[in-house]
Design an enzyme around this catalytic site. Structure first.
Site, mmCIF file in Angstrom:
data_model
loop_
_atom_site.group_PDB
_atom_site.id
_atom_site.type_symbol
_atom_site.label_atom_id
_atom_site.label_comp_id
_atom_site.label_asym_id
_atom_site.label_seq_id
_atom_site.Cartn_x
_atom_site.Cartn_y
_atom_site.Cartn_z
ATOM 1 N N PHE A 137 -13.824 -10.434 -10.376
ATOM 2 C CA PHE A 137 -12.960 -11.340 -11.124
ATOM 3 C C PHE A 137 -12.556 -12.546 -10.268
ATOM 4 O O PHE A 137 -12.925 -12.663 -9.110
ATOM 5 C CB PHE A 137 -11.735 -10.571 -11.629
ATOM 6 C CG PHE A 137 -11.969 -9.875 -12.962
ATOM 7 C CD1 PHE A 137 -13.250 -9.618 -13.431
ATOM 8 C CD2 PHE A 137 -10.890 -9.478 -13.754
ATOM 9 C CE1 PHE A 137 -13.461 -8.988 -14.662
ATOM 10 C CE2 PHE A 137 -11.081 -8.856 -14.971
ATOM 11 C CZ PHE A 137 -12.356 -8.603 -15.438
ATOM 12 N N SER A 138 -11.713 -13.390 -10.856
ATOM 13 C CA SER A 138 -11.411 -14.695 -10.257
ATOM 14 C C SER A 138 -10.795 -14.609 -8.867
ATOM 15 O O SER A 138 -10.167 -13.614 -8.510
ATOM 16 C CB SER A 138 -10.475 -15.473 -11.170
ATOM 17 O OG SER A 138 -11.224 -15.983 -12.231
ATOM 18 N N ASP A 176 -13.734 -18.886 -15.832
ATOM 19 C CA ASP A 176 -12.921 -19.642 -14.862
ATOM 20 C C ASP A 176 -13.703 -20.263 -13.687
ATOM 21 O O ASP A 176 -14.580 -19.615 -13.127
ATOM 22 C CB ASP A 176 -11.901 -18.721 -14.179
ATOM 23 C CG ASP A 176 -11.128 -17.856 -15.132
ATOM 24 O OD1 ASP A 176 -11.293 -17.994 -16.339
ATOM 25 O OD2 ASP A 176 -10.354 -17.024 -14.633
ATOM 26 N N GLN A 182 -16.771 -17.777 -12.854
ATOM 27 C CA GLN A 182 -16.936 -16.475 -13.498
ATOM 28 C C GLN A 182 -18.154 -16.560 -14.410
ATOM 29 O O GLN A 182 -18.250 -17.468 -15.245
ATOM 30 C CB GLN A 182 -15.680 -16.133 -14.307
ATOM 31 C CG GLN A 182 -14.457 -15.927 -13.447
ATOM 32 C CD GLN A 182 -14.439 -14.547 -12.817
ATOM 33 O OE1 GLN A 182 -14.108 -13.572 -13.459
ATOM 34 N NE2 GLN A 182 -14.814 -14.470 -11.553
ATOM 35 N N TRP A 235 -23.096 -16.789 -20.035
ATOM 36 C CA TRP A 235 -21.628 -16.977 -20.083
ATOM 37 C C TRP A 235 -21.007 -17.502 -18.790
ATOM 38 O O TRP A 235 -21.378 -17.102 -17.701
ATOM 39 C CB TRP A 235 -20.997 -15.623 -20.412
ATOM 40 C CG TRP A 235 -19.508 -15.594 -20.322
ATOM 41 C CD1 TRP A 235 -18.752 -15.255 -19.234
ATOM 42 C CD2 TRP A 235 -18.576 -15.907 -21.371
ATOM 43 N NE1 TRP A 235 -17.409 -15.343 -19.541
ATOM 44 C CE2 TRP A 235 -17.271 -15.736 -20.842
ATOM 45 C CE3 TRP A 235 -18.719 -16.325 -22.708
ATOM 46 C CZ2 TRP A 235 -16.125 -15.946 -21.599
ATOM 47 C CZ3 TRP A 235 -17.563 -16.539 -23.457
ATOM 48 C CH2 TRP A 235 -16.290 -16.359 -22.911
ATOM 49 N N ARG A 263 -4.284 -9.616 -10.328
ATOM 50 C CA ARG A 263 -5.552 -10.317 -10.074
ATOM 51 C C ARG A 263 -5.392 -11.799 -9.725
ATOM 52 O O ARG A 263 -4.333 -12.361 -9.796
ATOM 53 C CB ARG A 263 -6.453 -10.181 -11.304
ATOM 54 C CG ARG A 263 -5.865 -10.705 -12.597
ATOM 55 C CD ARG A 263 -6.848 -10.515 -13.758
ATOM 56 N NE ARG A 263 -6.229 -10.836 -15.020
ATOM 57 C CZ ARG A 263 -5.620 -9.956 -15.810
ATOM 58 N NH1 ARG A 263 -5.576 -8.686 -15.489
ATOM 59 N NH2 ARG A 263 -5.048 -10.352 -16.937
ATOM 60 N N ASP A 264 -6.547 -12.379 -9.393
ATOM 61 C CA ASP A 264 -6.739 -13.820 -9.188
ATOM 62 C C ASP A 264 -6.086 -14.356 -7.908
ATOM 63 O O ASP A 264 -5.229 -15.254 -7.947
ATOM 64 C CB ASP A 264 -6.238 -14.622 -10.420
ATOM 65 C CG ASP A 264 -6.827 -14.101 -11.723
ATOM 66 O OD1 ASP A 264 -7.881 -13.449 -11.658
ATOM 67 O OD2 ASP A 264 -6.237 -14.345 -12.790
HETATM 68 C C1 FRU Z 1 -8.714 -15.833 -16.700
HETATM 69 C C2 FRU Z 1 -9.192 -14.419 -16.387
HETATM 70 C C3 FRU Z 1 -8.685 -13.981 -15.021
HETATM 71 C C4 FRU Z 1 -9.709 -12.962 -14.619
HETATM 72 C C5 FRU Z 1 -10.978 -13.547 -15.172
HETATM 73 C C6 FRU Z 1 -11.993 -12.535 -15.611
HETATM 74 O O1 FRU Z 1 -9.478 -16.461 -17.678
HETATM 75 O O2 FRU Z 1 -8.776 -13.535 -17.394
HETATM 76 O O3 FRU Z 1 -7.373 -13.492 -15.026
HETATM 77 O O4 FRU Z 1 -9.781 -12.783 -13.256
HETATM 78 O O5 FRU Z 1 -10.603 -14.354 -16.274
HETATM 79 O O6 FRU Z 1 -13.218 -13.143 -15.895
#
Ligand code: FRU
Length: 491
Positions: A102-103, A43, A59, A40, A166-167
């Site tokens: 995560f991102s 992002d 990701q 898999w 996040r992100d």
């Molecule tokens: C966006 C998201 C981000 C998160 C990541 C997790 O597609 O949902 O907000 O950090 O994917 O994989």
């Protein structure tokens, strides 16, 4: 500094390497797009040109073709076209990122490649209770990363903010590091702004953008950039309601253009615009390269859509890199980076002709193609015209890219594309006045990226035709149209 959980990385690496051999020759596997070696991907993360080379992280769940505890996969390239796989950069394992890395983004901090990412901590999977915190990891060689001993560097959202937090996208302006983060307050999406002198100690500086409801309940993957004297916020809002041809996907990706004042931290901006009107474009991220270009890459899928490649042990890909430009009228243009021309192999040219019926282009054929077709809108009697690609011999399977003259809309019709969920997406051409319409298509085995009129409209799509469906046709409905020229290349 604590050594990174290298045993987690080694194990994940072995699993993915084993799986790679099984997915390599499966029919939907793309040729020139970034994918994980197997399993898999979602992002794009941490895009950066570092020591001259382009690095893209993504990701990645290395244990299955479905999502799971997310790692950071890693590729690099000298030319944005040919990508080399590197070992997994980040694996979940610490208390603060145990359910996923995560991102996030990457910066060059005086020669140290620094990743800033969200640690996801699941508290209860059934009720989806979780915590999200911000973390950093550094590398001197651009391959092996060490998580910072002071992680998490941001431990909780500001007062009133939910744990959807996040992100981080980080940049430097006049010796100060800035970060934008996606968050939710009172059920609405926000983008938060933070500042730091050293990437470790962060101070909250307020809300940069607040959803009034129209921008949905969560703004994922914000990215704040300067372009052509303006400031642009890219983001992926969740929860925008469909409106005519707009916002047709489960989640959107788009932008706000305006003015930002570093003193007052105020961002005044116009309305939200979609960046890509296709089926499969999400979580875009940008970076500025050494040539001063602003380059973006998105995830070429959509959450919860069918991904038939999962049956073959993998899922997801990133788009081709695109150069982002701001047009004078405030609209963003996305154009394939020029380096992609180096993929071009056999060139086929089709001369000017009046198209008044379906014309199968016997010389243009394939599942990895670039096609540029220019049509004249002057004296067109056709109601609709365009191209059918990935056509089967019997003509029953195809993906249609057309222009509706009356509606002034470009249409991607996947309803006879093969497997997958089908559907139609439409994008209006309204920014410039043309009497020529140029359709530039990048076809890879299970994707179709369409650039109209030099990036004025972009539509990114996954398609799952039979591997034997390779034909290309010109078509019209209700009259004729002049094809000025068509050039194609196998890639
Ligand atoms: C966006 C998201 C981000 C998160 C990541 C997790 O597609 O949902 O907000 O950090 O994917 O994989």
């Amino acid at each position: 500094m604590k050594a990174i959980n290298s045993s987690c990385i080694l194990k994940a690496q072995q699993v993915v390497e084993e799986a790679r051999k099984k997915v390599e020759h499966t029919p939907y596997r793309l040729g020139y797009h970034i994918m994980a070696p197997a399993h898999w991907i979602n992002d794009p993360n941490g895009l950066i040109q570092w020591n001259g080379e382009y690095h893209v992280f993504y990701q990645h769940h290395p244990y299955s073709p479905k999502g799971g505890p997310i790692h950071w996969g890693h590729v690099k390239s000298k030319d944005l076209v040919r990508w080399e796989h590197l070992p997994i950069a980040l694996a979940p394992g610490e208390e603060y990122d145990k359910s996923g890395c995560f991102s996030g983004s990457a910066v060059d901090n005086n020669g140290t490649l620094t990743l800033i990412y969200t640690g996801h901590i699941s508290l209860n999977e059934e009720t989806d209770e979780f915590r999200e915190v911000q973390c950093i990891a550094t590398s001197e060689d651009g391959i092996h990363f060490t998580k910072h001993p002071q992680n998490p560097v941001i431990t909780e959202p500001p007062a009133g903010g939910s744990w959807h937090f996040r992100d981080p996208k980080v940049w430097k302006h006049s010796e100060t590091w800035y970060m934008v983060l996606g968050n939710q307050m009172d059920g609405l999406g926000n983008v938060l702004l933070y500042e730091s002198a050293d990437l470790v100690n962060w101070e909250y500086s307020g809300i940069l953008v607040k959803s009034d409801g129209k921008l949905g309940y969560m703004l994922e993957c914000p990215d704040f950039i300067e372009l052509n004297g303006k400031h642009v916020l890219l983001s992926s809002p969740q929860g925008i309601q469909p409106e005519g041809d707009l916002y047709q996907n489960l989640y959107q990706t788009g932008y706000l253009v305006g003015e930002f004042d570093y003193e007052t931290k105020q961002f005044t901006h116009g309305e939200f615009e979609e960046l890509d009107k296709g089926f499969d474009f999400y979580a875009v991220q940008s970076f500025e390269d050494e040539k001063g270009r602003r380059i973006v890459i998105g995830w070429m899928n959509m959450w919860e859509s069918q991904m038939p490649e999962q049956e073959h042990g993998w899922a997801g890909a990133l788009t081709i890199p695109r150069e982002l430009q701001l047009h004078d009228d405030g609209k963003l243009l996305m154009k394939p980076v020029v380096e992609l021309k180096s993929l071009r192999e056999n060139n086929i040219s089709v001369q000017t002709m009046i198209v008044s019926e379906n014309v199968r282009l016997d010389e243009v054929k394939g599942d990895q193609l670039e096609i540029i077709a220019k049509f004249s809108l002057a004296n067109t009697s056709a109601e609709k015209f365009g191209l059918k690609v990935r056509c089967s011999e019997n003509g029953k399977e195809h993906t249609i890219v057309s222009y509706d003259v009356k509606e002034q809309k470009v249409i991607v019709d996947r309803s006879q594309s093969g497997r997958g969920e089908g559907g139609i997406r439409k994008g209006k051409i309204e920014m410039l006045h043309h009497d020529v319409i140029t359709l530039q298509l990048f076809i890879d085995r299970s994707s179709l990226e369409l650039f109209v009129n030099e990036g004025e409209l972009v539509m990114t799509n996954r398609i799952y035709p039979d591997p034997a469906s390779l034909g290309v046709e010109l078509f019209t409905e209700g009259g004729s149209v002049k094809l000025i020229e068509l050039e194609a290349w196998t890639l």
